[in-house]
Design a protein around this motif. Structure first.
Motif, PDB file in Angstrom:
ATOM      1  N   LEU A  77      20.817 -46.202   0.961  1.00 59.45           N
ATOM      2  CA  LEU A  77      21.648 -45.756   0.176  1.00 59.45           C
ATOM      3  C   LEU A  77      23.434 -46.722  -0.181  1.00 59.45           C
ATOM      4  O   LEU A  77      23.069 -47.319  -1.339  1.00 59.45           O
ATOM      5  N   ALA A  78      23.716 -47.672   0.621  1.00 60.87           N
ATOM      6  CA  ALA A  78      24.396 -48.407   0.778  1.00 60.87           C
ATOM      7  C   ALA A  78      24.126 -49.541   0.215  1.00 60.87           C
ATOM      8  O   ALA A  78      24.985 -50.306  -0.720  1.00 60.87           O
ATOM      9  N   THR A  79      23.000 -50.378   0.248  1.00 56.40           N
ATOM     10  CA  THR A  79      22.668 -51.345  -0.158  1.00 56.40           C
ATOM     11  C   THR A  79      22.124 -51.056  -1.840  1.00 56.40           C
ATOM     12  O   THR A  79      22.818 -51.725  -2.593  1.00 56.40           O
ATOM     13  N   LEU A  80      21.723 -50.055  -1.940  1.00 58.03           N
ATOM     14  CA  LEU A  80      21.759 -49.398  -3.656  1.00 58.03           C
ATOM     15  C   LEU A  80      23.010 -49.306  -4.451  1.00 58.03           C
ATOM     16  O   LEU A  80      23.161 -49.973  -5.013  1.00 58.03           O
ATOM     17  N   LEU A 120      14.170 -51.870   2.270  1.00 55.51           N
ATOM     18  CA  LEU A 120      13.350 -50.305   1.477  1.00 55.51           C
ATOM     19  C   LEU A 120      14.003 -49.941   0.073  1.00 55.51           C
ATOM     20  O   LEU A 120      14.010 -49.667  -0.980  1.00 55.51           O
ATOM     21  N   ALA A 121      15.349 -50.301   0.329  1.00 54.22           N
ATOM     22  CA  ALA A 121      15.980 -50.980  -1.091  1.00 54.22           C
ATOM     23  C   ALA A 121      15.541 -51.606  -2.318  1.00 54.22           C
ATOM     24  O   ALA A 121      17.037 -51.094  -2.829  1.00 54.22           O
ATOM     25  N   ARG A 232      25.801 -41.696  -3.960  1.00 53.21           N
ATOM     26  CA  ARG A 232      25.525 -40.793  -3.891  1.00 53.21           C
ATOM     27  C   ARG A 232      24.247 -40.147  -5.866  1.00 53.21           C
ATOM     28  O   ARG A 232      23.390 -39.314  -5.907  1.00 53.21           O
ATOM     29  N   ALA A 233      24.396 -41.690  -6.602  1.00 52.48           N
ATOM     30  CA  ALA A 233      23.974 -41.059  -7.966  1.00 52.48           C
ATOM     31  C   ALA A 233      22.601 -42.192  -7.571  1.00 52.48           C
ATOM     32  O   ALA A 233      21.879 -41.916  -8.471  1.00 52.48           O
ATOM     33  N   ASN A 234      22.353 -43.099  -6.454  1.00 48.47           N
ATOM     34  CA  ASN A 234      20.827 -42.915  -6.226  1.00 48.47           C
ATOM     35  C   ASN A 234      20.112 -41.982  -5.526  1.00 48.47           C
ATOM     36  O   ASN A 234      19.119 -42.482  -5.601  1.00 48.47           O
ATOM     37  N   ALA A 235      20.763 -40.691  -5.058  1.00 50.30           N
ATOM     38  CA  ALA A 235      20.358 -39.862  -3.880  1.00 50.30           C
ATOM     39  C   ALA A 235      19.865 -38.850  -4.470  1.00 50.30           C
ATOM     40  O   ALA A 235      20.402 -38.689  -5.530  1.00 50.30           O
ATOM     41  N   SER A 236      19.359 -38.355  -3.318  1.00 49.09           N
ATOM     42  CA  SER A 236      19.243 -37.182  -3.617  1.00 49.09           C
ATOM     43  C   SER A 236      20.036 -36.341  -4.119  1.00 49.09           C
ATOM     44  O   SER A 236      21.539 -36.427  -3.452  1.00 49.09           O
ATOM     45  N   PRO A 237      20.406 -35.051  -5.067  1.00 49.08           N
ATOM     46  CA  PRO A 237      19.004 -34.370  -5.068  1.00 49.08           C
ATOM     47  C   PRO A 237      19.117 -35.326  -6.582  1.00 49.08           C
ATOM     48  O   PRO A 237      17.587 -34.561  -7.822  1.00 49.08           O
ATOM     49  N   ASN A 238      19.491 -35.944  -7.191  1.00 46.11           N
ATOM     50  CA  ASN A 238      18.968 -36.834  -8.235  1.00 46.11           C
ATOM     51  C   ASN A 238      17.645 -37.665  -8.216  1.00 46.11           C
ATOM     52  O   ASN A 238      17.221 -37.381  -7.410  1.00 46.11           O
ATOM     53  N   GLN A 239      17.240 -37.750  -8.969  1.00 47.56           N
ATOM     54  CA  GLN A 239      15.749 -37.920  -8.583  1.00 47.56           C
ATOM     55  C   GLN A 239      15.314 -39.828  -9.842  1.00 47.56           C
ATOM     56  O   GLN A 239      14.890 -40.295 -10.543  1.00 47.56           O
ATOM     57  N   ARG A 240      16.029 -40.291  -8.619  1.00 49.49           N
ATOM     58  CA  ARG A 240      16.526 -41.486  -8.642  1.00 49.49           C
ATOM     59  C   ARG A 240      15.755 -42.088  -7.644  1.00 49.49           C
ATOM     60  O   ARG A 240      15.081 -41.574  -6.501  1.00 49.49           O
ATOM     61  N   PHE A 241      15.649 -43.886  -6.747  1.00 46.64           N
ATOM     62  CA  PHE A 241      14.880 -44.585  -6.517  1.00 46.64           C
ATOM     63  C   PHE A 241      14.743 -43.576  -5.010  1.00 46.64           C
ATOM     64  O   PHE A 241      13.851 -43.630  -4.156  1.00 46.64           O
ATOM     65  N   ALA A 242      16.260 -43.299  -4.652  1.00 41.07           N
ATOM     66  CA  ALA A 242      16.523 -42.947  -3.220  1.00 41.07           C
ATOM     67  C   ALA A 242      16.188 -41.707  -3.138  1.00 41.07           C
ATOM     68  O   ALA A 242      16.950 -41.133  -2.278  1.00 41.07           O
ATOM     69  N   ARG A 243      15.624 -40.879  -3.756  1.00 42.32           N
ATOM     70  CA  ARG A 243      15.441 -39.495  -3.798  1.00 42.32           C
ATOM     71  C   ARG A 243      15.581 -39.573  -2.369  1.00 42.32           C
ATOM     72  O   ARG A 243      15.081 -38.444  -1.876  1.00 42.32           O
TER      73      ARG A 243
END
Ligand SMILES: *Cc1c(COP(=O)(O)O)cnc(C)c1O
Length: 373
Positions: A77-80, A120-121, A232-243
């Motif tokens: 997540l930090a990388t993204l 992975l990111a 936060r914007a890259n991760a769950s619950p958003n349906q983005r790459f890092a969901r």
């Protein structure tokens, strides 16, 4: 432990470290209660993450905080966050992210098995220096329009990189964020704010399932609001790459409780208890030929926790450190200890009440058994 015995899984006495492979750490009852409570109703997950994050930020004296599903997930997540800076267009282009700054600079001496989380990111590791030394010009030269971040892995056991202060000064002069992997750098408790507020790092990542004693699949990200919001914007619950990096409501509740609890602990008295325990072990295991018990400090992750080191001379003792490590793990109860070359290490900070004497008695019995044949 009826769940494990019903299933046929053997529990372990952990005198090794907060290792993921043997279950991380044990959640205290109040953390388990918080997880249970949180599991009983629906909530808006975006709101829960935001409010829990604001609460954790305040508690840890940081601008912002976010609950991740572990420190390795935090690295993703930090990388993204650093590649996309929260821009929706950039987020939608990950992981390929053509044309985006994707390099994460790392010191050779700080390369760790977890750093593939960067790949992975969609990031690329750019390694500088060697395992002995790195010069400031090497970092300056590595930072360019292709750089997303510098990843600094904290811990006095990792050598060969620049100091964190020099790393931050150079990265800041080029407007590059510094991410600190501090997965196992608690205690000391001050590290919850030291790397950010005192040193000026942009994002810092901790494991929730190590000394914090939160859920094993939890982690804490703290730092600059703009980057935490980007994560936060890259991760769950958003349906983005890092969901896939999803902390559930139970992990969020457990981690909040674990951090509150960790801040309330009397860390000084805990340290004293650890010292007393190590001395007690040294006394119990003194006097065997070829086996030298001593206090070892700091621990394997560079933390200020004393451990018992049993240095074994196999010619005199008649057995090796690796034999005793294997026998402890094969025994009943199973006991996990760390080993480096001819020494085994027994730590007081992961064991549960009543286990300290089981450990020393089991080691004594093993040594006596070897001596008798
Ligand atoms: C344990 C550890 C990790 C991984 O943390 P998890 O919370 O288990 O995902 C990452 N980096 C370092 C340095 C660690 O010690």
């Amino acid at each position: 432990m009826s769940f494990y015995s019903d299933l046929g899984v053997e529990p372990i006495i952990n005198a090794a470290a907060t290792l993921t492979a043997i279950g991380g750490s044990i959640m205290p009852d109040d953390v388990i209660a918080a997880m249970q409570d949180s599991a009983k109703c629906y909530v808006d997950m975006t709101e829960l993450q935001k409010i829990a994050g604001d609460h954790l930020a305040k508690l840890t004296k940081n601008e912002a905080a976010y609950v991740t599903p572990g420190c390795a997930a935090g690295l993703v997540l930090a990388t993204l966050a650093c590649i996309t800076r929260g821009d929706p267009g950039r987020i939608s282009r990950m992981p390929r992210g053509k044309g985006l700054p994707k390099e994460v600079v790392m010191f050779c001496g700080q390369r760790i098995p977890y750093d593939r989380a960067i790949e992975l990111a969609g990031g690329r590791i750019r390694q500088i220096g060697n395992s002995v030394q790195t010069f400031p010009w090497e970092l300056e030269e590595a930072l360019s329009h292709r750089t997303a971040a510098v990843l600094f892995v904290a811990g006095s056991h990792l050598t060969g990189g620049l100091s964190l202060a020099d790393t931050i000064a150079i990265a800041r002069s080029k407007n590059v964020p510094v991410v600190v992997d501090a997965a196992a750098q608690l205690p000391p408790v001050e590290n919850l704010w030291h790397f950010t507020s005192t040193m000026g790092a942009d994002l810092v990542l901790f494991s929730g399932g190590k000394a914090l004693r939160g859920p094993q699949a939890s982690g804490l990200m703290v730092g600059k609001e703009i980057l935490v919001d980007a994560a936060r914007a890259n991760a769950s619950p958003n349906q983005r790459f890092a969901r896939a990096m999803k902390a559930g409501k139970e992990e969020i509740a457990g981690l909040v409780c674990a951090v509150e609890r960790f801040l309330d602990l009397d860390h000084e008295s805990l340290s004293e208890q650890y010292e007393v325990q190590v001395s007690t072990w040294i006394d119990a295991l003194s006097g065997f030929p070829g086996v030298e018990p001593r206090r070892s400090f700091p621990n394997e992750a560079g933390q200020p926790v004393p451990r018992l080191e049993l240095c074994i001379n196999p010619q005199v003792a008649g057995f090796s450190a690796s034999e005793i490590q294997d026998e402890l793990f094969a025994g009943k109860p199973r006991i996990a200890v760390l080993r480096v070359r001819d020494s085994i290490y027994i730590t007081p900070d992961t064991i549960m009440p009543g286990e300290a004497s089981i450990i020393s008695e089991t080691v004594q019995a093993l040594i006596r058994g070897y001596m008798s044949h």
